[in-house]
Design an enzyme around this catalytic site. Structure first.
Site, short mmCIF file in Angstrom:
data_model
loop_
_atom_site.label_atom_id
_atom_site.label_comp_id
_atom_site.label_asym_id
_atom_site.label_seq_id
_atom_site.Cartn_x
_atom_site.Cartn_y
_atom_site.Cartn_z
CB CYS A 125 -6.21 17.52 -14.27
SG CYS A 125 -5.12 16.54 -15.30
CG HIS A 274 -7.27 15.21 -10.91
ND1 HIS A 274 -7.85 14.56 -11.99
CD2 HIS A 274 -5.95 15.36 -11.23
CE1 HIS A 274 -6.92 14.32 -12.90
NE2 HIS A 274 -5.77 14.78 -12.46
CG ASN A 304 -4.81 11.65 -14.46
OD1 ASN A 304 -5.83 12.25 -14.79
ND2 ASN A 304 -3.72 12.27 -14.02
O1 UT7 Z 1 -3.20 14.96 -13.66
C1 UT7 Z 1 -2.41 16.10 -13.47
C2 UT7 Z 1 -1.77 16.08 -12.14
N1 UT7 Z 1 -0.91 14.92 -12.05
C3 UT7 Z 1 -0.53 14.47 -10.88
O2 UT7 Z 1 -0.96 14.98 -9.88
C4 UT7 Z 1 0.47 13.35 -10.85
C5 UT7 Z 1 1.52 13.67 -9.83
N2 UT7 Z 1 2.60 12.74 -9.73
C6 UT7 Z 1 2.49 11.44 -9.45
O3 UT7 Z 1 1.44 10.87 -9.40
C7 UT7 Z 1 3.75 10.70 -9.10
O4 UT7 Z 1 4.78 11.63 -8.89
C8 UT7 Z 1 4.20 9.67 -10.15
C9 UT7 Z 1 3.22 8.50 -10.21
C10 UT7 Z 1 4.32 10.32 -11.53
C11 UT7 Z 1 5.54 9.12 -9.74
O5 UT7 Z 1 5.47 8.53 -8.43
P1 UT7 Z 1 6.44 8.98 -7.25
O6 UT7 Z 1 6.13 8.14 -6.12
O7 UT7 Z 1 6.33 10.46 -7.10
O8 UT7 Z 1 7.85 8.60 -7.83
P2 UT7 Z 1 9.13 9.54 -7.94
O9 UT7 Z 1 9.02 10.39 -9.16
O10 UT7 Z 1 9.39 10.21 -6.63
O11 UT7 Z 1 10.24 8.47 -8.17
C12 UT7 Z 1 10.61 7.52 -7.16
C13 UT7 Z 1 11.50 6.47 -7.79
C14 UT7 Z 1 12.59 7.08 -8.65
O12 UT7 Z 1 13.72 6.27 -8.53
P3 UT7 Z 1 14.93 6.70 -7.53
O13 UT7 Z 1 15.38 8.05 -7.99
O14 UT7 Z 1 14.31 6.74 -6.15
O15 UT7 Z 1 15.92 5.62 -7.73
C15 UT7 Z 1 12.05 6.98 -10.04
O16 UT7 Z 1 13.06 6.92 -11.02
O17 UT7 Z 1 10.70 5.66 -8.66
C16 UT7 Z 1 11.28 5.71 -9.98
N3 UT7 Z 1 10.17 5.64 -10.92
C17 UT7 Z 1 9.70 4.50 -11.37
N4 UT7 Z 1 10.05 3.23 -11.16
C18 UT7 Z 1 9.35 2.27 -11.79
C19 UT7 Z 1 9.47 6.68 -11.43
N5 UT7 Z 1 8.50 6.22 -12.24
C20 UT7 Z 1 8.66 4.85 -12.23
C21 UT7 Z 1 7.95 3.79 -12.86
N6 UT7 Z 1 8.34 2.53 -12.60
N7 UT7 Z 1 6.90 4.02 -13.69
#
Ligand code: UT7
Length: 372
Positions: A125, A274, A304
């Site tokens: 990216c 980004h 993205n």
């Molecule tokens: O392009 C290259 C660089 N990429 C990036 O910079 C992307 C970086 N990461 C992100 O944008 C975010 O981490 C994500 C969008 C991938 C995920 O969002 P988040 O707010 O960081 O979620 P998380 O991984 O901390 O998860 C929070 C909760 C979890 O549940 P519990 O453990 O709190 O019960 C996940 O299982 O949200 C859950 N979760 C979802 N729920 C519904 C994770 N993905 C999803 C989903 N739908 N798609």
């Protein structure tokens, strides 16, 4: 690492003289992504946690090279006849048309650029900004006169539609800039750059198969052939960890390039990061102290688009005349590798051109060249 001074003189800079972009026509909503992969998520979760409402997908008939060729041609058209014909093409991509050869030479050929040097650059990216740093240095050293920096991605070929963690995030697109040598005080001038990497985080964003560790054809394990599974061929990301690195690195890289330029964050009039996640973008801008009205982006409509995301957002904002030519601009990106890069520039004064993907013409037998 910030940029060294140039051989062409302290005031000589790469100037963005042309901007082009290409989006595939198919618009896919969050609801459609969820239905296609039967994903355990909701439109509200995706929009609330990422800012993404829809994305464009290329479909089987359109390749990364088709997107790249269209965006590059649009950038050449935008630059017009005042800019020399491109004499170098650099294509930033994670999703080349084929693992071998690079896609860039074929794009240059399709553009009619003759035998110019052309190569792919893999910085995920951060690809466009890595390309901008590289092309600026080659331009200022006199190695070329008019480089084209193209960034094109077709992540729909590597994203697993059944993976809730990544399927809603990515879209396909390409964007390109045409550069020429100019002065540090003219619109479009790339002033300072910063780039870096941390291979200690190389397992956080991966496509496991298709390289020398796990070839696409499988490996001889001594007790049989180990073949990559479906998951090994797909893009995987440890989102939460990547999130923290992205905020940290884009903030520190932005601070470094602002310091080299001699700008305070509150003097930035256009901030484009980004387009991975709106919350990451806001966290970086908040930490830097760039006010919301100066934050530009299009993640809502395109998701993205990996290496293409920064120039695509620049093209989108420039097409809307979101800033006056010459306005102080900060670009920053972060991606797999891990890699990051930032640049300060003066907002360009180029008419943005957009183009539809160009289908690849039929291949003719390559003309034989007689040995001397
Ligand atoms: O392009 C290259 C660089 N990429 C990036 O910079 C992307 C970086 N990461 C992100 O944008 C975010 O981490 C994500 C969008 C991938 C995920 O969002 P988040 O707010 O960081 O979620 P998380 O991984 O901390 O998860 C929070 C909760 C979890 O549940 P519990 O453990 O709190 O019960 C996940 O299982 O949200 C859950 N979760 C979802 N729920 C519904 C994770 N993905 C999803 C989903 N739908 N798609």
């Amino acid at each position: 690492m910030t940029s060294p001074s140039s051989a062409a003189g302290d005031r000589a800079r790469a100037v963005i003289a042309g901007i082009g972009s290409c989006l595939p026509p198919l618009v896919v909503t969050n609801t459609q992504v969820i239905a296609r992969g039967n994903l355990d998520t909701t439109d509200a979760w995706i929009t609330g946690r990422t800012g993404i409402h829809r994305r464009r997908l290329a479909g089987p008939a359109i390749s990364t090279g088709d997107l790249a060729t269209a965006a590059a041609r649009a950038a050449i058209d935008s630059a017009g006849s005042a800019v020399p014909r491109p004499d170098l093409l650099l294509l930033a991509t994670t999703t080349p048309d084929r693992p071998c050869p690079a896609t860039a030479p074929e794009v240059a050929h399709r553009l009619g650029l003759g035998t110019v040097p052309a190569f792919d650059l893999a910085a995920v990216c951060s690809g466009f900004l890595y390309g901008l740093v590289t092309a600026s240095a080659l331009l200022r050293s006199g190695t070329c006169r008019a480089p084209l920096v193209v960034a094109a991605e077709k992540y729909s070929t590597i994203v697993d539609p059944f993976d809730r963690d990544t399927a809603p995030l990515f879209g396909d697109a390409a964007a390109a800039v045409a550069l020429r040598l100019g002065d540090a005080d003219e619109p479009g001038a790339v002033l300072e750059t910063d780039w870096g990497s941390d291979g200690g985080g190389s397992d956080l964003i991966t496509v496991a198969a298709g390289g020398s560790r796990l070839p696409a054809t499988g490996i001889d394990t001594g007790i049989g052939i180990g073949t990559p599974g479906h998951g090994d061929r797909c893009f995987r990301m440890r989102g939460r960890q990547v999130y923290a690195h992205a905020v940290r690195r884009m903030t520190s890289s932005s601070e470094a390039v602002l310091a080299t330029t001699g700008w305070r964050p509150e003097e930035v009039r256009a901030f484009i990061g980004h387009q991975a996640n709106q919350r990451i973008l806001d966290a970086v801008a908040d930490r830097l102290g760039v006010p919301p009205r100066h934050r530009l982006g299009n993640i809502r409509d395109v998701g993205n688009t990996a290496g293409a995301s920064v120039p695509l957002a620049l093209a989108d904002a420039a097409a809307r005349h979101a800033c006056a030519p010459g306005a102080r601009t900060l670009l920053t990106a972060f991606g797999g590798g891990l890699t990051w890069a930032s640049a300060t520039l003066l907002w360009p004064d180029a008419p943005v051109r957009t183009a539809a993907p160009e289908p690849r013409p039929p291949l003719h037998d390559h003309q034989e060249v007689s040995p001397p």
